[in-house]
Write a protein that holds these residues in place. Structure first.
Motif, PDB file in Angstrom:
ATOM      1  N   SER A  69      37.671  47.759  18.262  1.00  0.00           N
ATOM      2  CA  SER A  69      38.978  47.098  18.250  1.00  0.00           C
ATOM      3  C   SER A  69      40.093  48.061  17.864  1.00  0.00           C
ATOM      4  N   ARG A  70      39.775  48.962  16.944  1.00  0.00           N
ATOM      5  CA  ARG A  70      40.835  49.824  16.407  1.00  0.00           C
ATOM      6  C   ARG A  70      41.046  51.098  17.187  1.00  0.00           C
ATOM      7  N   LEU A  71      39.980  51.637  17.793  1.00  0.00           N
ATOM      8  CA  LEU A  71      40.126  52.950  18.404  1.00  0.00           C
ATOM      9  C   LEU A  71      39.410  53.105  19.741  1.00  0.00           C
ATOM     10  N   LEU A  72      38.143  52.675  19.793  1.00  0.00           N
ATOM     11  CA  LEU A  72      37.340  53.046  20.961  1.00  0.00           C
ATOM     12  C   LEU A  72      37.792  52.340  22.234  1.00  0.00           C
ATOM     13  N   ALA A  73      38.375  51.148  22.114  1.00  0.00           N
ATOM     14  CA  ALA A  73      38.888  50.434  23.282  1.00  0.00           C
ATOM     15  C   ALA A  73      40.359  50.105  23.073  1.00  0.00           C
ATOM     16  N   ASN A  74      41.086  50.057  24.162  1.00  0.00           N
ATOM     17  CA  ASN A  74      42.480  49.632  24.102  1.00  0.00           C
ATOM     18  C   ASN A  74      42.546  48.181  24.574  1.00  0.00           C
ATOM     19  N   PRO A  75      42.826  47.248  23.656  1.00  0.00           N
ATOM     20  CA  PRO A  75      42.731  45.825  24.010  1.00  0.00           C
ATOM     21  C   PRO A  75      43.687  45.395  25.116  1.00  0.00           C
ATOM     22  N   VAL A  76      44.690  46.204  25.403  1.00  0.00           N
ATOM     23  CA  VAL A  76      45.608  45.819  26.485  1.00  0.00           C
ATOM     24  C   VAL A  76      44.868  45.786  27.816  1.00  0.00           C
TER      25      VAL A  76
ATOM     26  N   LEU B  76      39.322  60.502  24.551  1.00  0.00           N
ATOM     27  CA  LEU B  76      39.124  59.049  24.550  1.00  0.00           C
ATOM     28  C   LEU B  76      40.121  58.389  25.493  1.00  0.00           C
ATOM     29  N   ARG B  77      41.394  58.381  25.136  1.00  0.00           N
ATOM     30  CA  ARG B  77      42.481  57.927  26.004  1.00  0.00           C
ATOM     31  C   ARG B  77      43.704  58.717  25.571  1.00  0.00           C
ATOM     32  N   PHE B  84      47.011  57.930  15.146  1.00  0.00           N
ATOM     33  CA  PHE B  84      46.623  57.823  13.739  1.00  0.00           C
ATOM     34  C   PHE B  84      47.119  58.995  12.884  1.00  0.00           C
ATOM     35  N   ARG B 286      48.781  45.236  20.347  1.00  0.00           N
ATOM     36  CA  ARG B 286      49.598  46.209  21.065  1.00  0.00           C
ATOM     37  C   ARG B 286      50.480  45.497  22.060  1.00  0.00           C
TER      38      ARG B 286
END
Lengths: 110, 286
Positions: A69-76, B76-77, B84, B286
């Motif tokens: 949720s915080r980093l590995l995936a972008n929830p958008v 990653l992206r 961060f 976001r």
């Protein structure tokens, strides 16, 4: 107090359904050009394998879900799924251990 | 290109009465347009300093620029890890206090990942890195970053990116359109937004978006590369000079600027449902 154990956790990150996946489209085109005309759709995602210490299976999975949720995936535009949580093999045996489909260790060397 | 000491030729003709505007250019490991931004702003006559990614003191600045590049390797992206860094925590506070924040290319991607702007970036629809001039139509000329442009004006500024395919969910997108947060759109030379004029598949041809408060904007094109006629265009100056003028205007009338909210009168100030951006705490949606 439970002793922290080492876990191997696999997370998958996918573009959400409905979000155009240019990479998947390109791979689909290439497969069809190779004659695989039955290929309807291809989606390319990411697979993240972690080894972490946690006081149990649920804790390990919970931590990885939070990481997604915080980093590995972008929830958008991405969804994630925890695909595997299992006790980690000995570090000396790290790598493909525990992954049945993994490449055989030290196999083809060039 | 000559690297002459002292003021560059033609420098005296560049600036505006906003010479007092103070810019900071953030330097992440992997930034590669930081020097270009610094150069362009300095030659416009403004005060500029670099801001290291471990720094968090932005007190002296009117406008923070996040430059292009590959912050933290884009692993990653794009922007996912840069988000961060200590400086981004500070940029979040700076933006919430109403400070001007301009993200260019990779800087735009960082702002999206940080939740300071709504939406996200996908790989270009053609899966190629694109580096060329594009035409852009000014969709909202009353933002702090476009106030020197005319509504509908066509700008010619280069892009250079692999992930500039802007995406936002349907609800966010209609909210952006309704509130005038779509600031620039890819177009042809005559200002027509067509599929052919869209270089990367970006939704609605979107090239730049602002937050609901309009003090944060991200754009994929590189205004700092379009500041010298010898390099092909001077249209990029309008973006940078707009920010400087706005900065000085706000300093003269701080209360007015703070209370003004969106400069576009049609976009009602105050609490909007538009997800993310601006007022949200760090780490919130976001």
């Amino acid at each position: 107090m439970p002793v922290a154990e080492e876990w191997r956790v696999v997370a998958e990150v996918w573009l959400r359904r409905g979000v155009l996946d240019p990479q998947g489209q390109a791979v689909r085109g290439a497969l069809r050009a190779l004659g695989y005309e039955g290929v309807r759709d291809v989606r390319v995602g990411k697979l993240v394998e972690l080894r972490l210490c946690a006081p149990g299976r649920d804790a390990a999975e919970g931590q990885v879900r939070a990481m997604c949720s915080r980093l590995l995936a972008n929830p958008v535009l991405e969804d994630f799924r925890v695909a595997a949580v299992e006790p980690a093999e000995d570090a000396s045996d790290a790598g493909s251990a525990g992954s049945p489909a993994g490449p055989s260790a030290g196999g083809e060397a060039g | 290109m000559s690297r002459a000491e002292g003021p560059a030729p033609g420098r005296e003709g560049w600036g505006t009465p906003s010479a007092a505007a103070r810019f900071g250019v953030v330097v992440f490991p992997g930034s590669n347009c930081d020097a270009d931004c610094f150069w362009a702003l300095e030659h416009l006559g403004y005060r500029v300093r670099y801001v290291w990614h471990q720094d968090s003191d932005l007190e002296d600045l009117d406008c923070v620029v996040l430059p292009g590049g590959f912050a933290y390797g884009d692993h990653l992206r794009a922007g996912a890890i840069a988000r961060f860094s200590p400086v981004m925590q500070a940029v979040g506070r700076f933006a919430r206090d109403g400070g001007l924040v301009l993200g260019i290319c990779n800087g735009f991607q960082v702002l999206l990942e940080a939740g300071l702007l709504p939406g996200a970036m996908l790989a270009n629809s053609g899966l190629r890195f694109i580096c060329r001039y594009v035409f852009l139509r000014v969709e909202n000329a009353s933002t702090p970053f476009t106030r020197l442009c005319r509504p509908g004006q066509v700008l010619r500024i280069p892009i250079a990116h692999y992930q500039g395919n802007y995406y936002a969910g349907p609800a966010t997108l209609s909210e952006l359109e309704r509130r005038g947060q779509v600031v620039l759109r890819y177009c042809d030379e005559e200002g027509r937004v067509t599929p052919e004029s869209n270089p990367n598949g970006s939704l609605g041809g979107i090239a730049a978006v602002a937050n609901p408060g309009f003090n944060v904007m991200g754009l994929m094109p590189h205004p700092e590369r379009a500041c010298l006629a010898e390099l092909g265009s001077t249209d990029g100056r309008l973006i940078l000079m707009s920010a400087a003028e706005e900065a000085v205007r706000r300093r003269r009338a701080p209360q007015a600027a703070a209370a003004a909210g969106p400069p576009d009168a049609s976009a009602g100030a105050g609490a909007g449902p538009a997800g993310a951006a601006g007022t949200a705490p760090p780490g919130a949606g976001r």
